[in-house]
Scaffold this active site. Structure first.
Site, short mmCIF file in Angstrom:
data_model
loop_
_atom_site.label_atom_id
_atom_site.label_comp_id
_atom_site.label_asym_id
_atom_site.label_seq_id
_atom_site.Cartn_x
_atom_site.Cartn_y
_atom_site.Cartn_z
N ASP A 1 0.41 -1.17 -0.11
CA ASP A 1 -0.05 -0.12 -0.04
C ASP A 1 0.87 0.84 -0.22
OD1 ASP A 1 -1.71 2.18 0.40
OD2 ASP A 1 -2.90 0.86 2.07
N ARG B 1 0.73 4.46 -0.95
CA ARG B 1 -0.07 5.89 -0.57
C ARG B 1 -0.61 6.31 0.73
NH1 ARG B 1 -6.65 2.88 -0.53
NH2 ARG B 1 -5.34 1.75 0.11
#
Ligand SMILES: [Zn+2]
Length: 266
Positions: A163, A165
């Site tokens: 991930d 982000r």
């Protein structure tokens, strides 16, 4: 429909006229000097927005960041603690109605709640495939199919950050428009953590979204088990041992309005 990032919003074969339009698109607020006859009020990125038979004013603010940018869509007149959905772009879920993830239903439910309240913020971030982009996301799906791996292990097998982000840019953008308190529509503790660490007072309203397909349920299961997502227990009956980690605090509220403890995962 998903929009290109500000940095990629370019007109091919631009002549002089379209160069001026390019400036209008990219620069907010738009200098009146590039739009003869129009004043500053004419060039505000604000208009009436219609959805499912209801109308609301919306104002668009760019979030300038090469990796985690996007837009703030500010609906209506914000109160002291507005509803805010921080949403990562998902072409399959948002635009195509895919059953493989909860992105589409989460976005729709968030907009339903914002419209019902008459105000709120949708932060739409250009973070397709948890920051990996659509091509690598598609390869990740393929890896899941071929090796029977969940989405995070598929990314790891491909050498990707499970991930990638980050939410500091959206936190800064929210602060820039004066949002210091908010009610966050999410199940993702990373979003809560990032906004809170930026100094924003956050209450979480988990989104009770159900997915009917086995693939979709396995995806939700992986998000709970691997990333500590706060999926309400009644949405994840296939994995009660995982959802038990995300107990709401004692305060009783309707399903989408329960308060969750801060910082569950870490
Ligand atoms: Zn999705």
């Amino acid at each position: 429909m998903p929009c290109p990032t500000p940095s990629t919003q370019r007109i091919p074969d631009a002549d002089t006229v379209s160069e001026e339009r390019l400036t209008i698109i990219d620069a907010i607020p738009v200098p009146p000097s590039v739009a003869p006859g129009l004043g500053a009020d004419d060039l505000q990125p604000e208009h009436q927005f219609s959805r499912r038979g209801a109308q609301l004013r919306v104002r668009v603010h760019p979030i300038e960041d090469p990796d985690n940018g996007g837009y703030l869509l500010v609906f209506g007149d914000l109160g002291p603690a507005p509803l805010v959905r921080v949403h990562s772009r998902c072409l399959y879920g948002d635009a195509l109605g895919s059953d493989d993830c909860d992105c589409g239903p989460e976005l729709a439910l968030s907009m339903d709640l914002i419209q019902a309240e008459g105000a709120g913020v949708l932060a739409y971030l250009e973070q397709e495939g948890r920051g990996a982009g659509l091509v690598l996301k598609a390869i990740g799906y393929r890896t899941s199919e071929r090796y029977d791996l969940d989405t995070f292990d598929s990314y790891a097998k491909l050498g990707l950050d499970p991930d990638a982000r980050r939410y500091e840019p959206v936190a800064k953008a929210l602060l820039d428009i004066g949002v210091h308190r908010l009610r966050l529509l999410t199940n993702n503790p990373d979003k809560l953590q990032a906004l809170a660490e930026a100094g924003i007072e956050v209450e979480v309203l988990p989104l009770a979204v159900r997915l009917s397909t086995e693939r979709g349920q396995r995806y939700l299961d992986a998000k709970v088990r691997r990333r500590g997502h706060m999926i309400p227990r009644d949405v994840g009956p296939w994995a009660p041992e995982y959802t038990a980690r995300a107990e709401p605090v004692a305060e009783e509220r309707p399903r989408t309005r329960r308060r969750w403890l801060f910082g569950r995962r870490r």
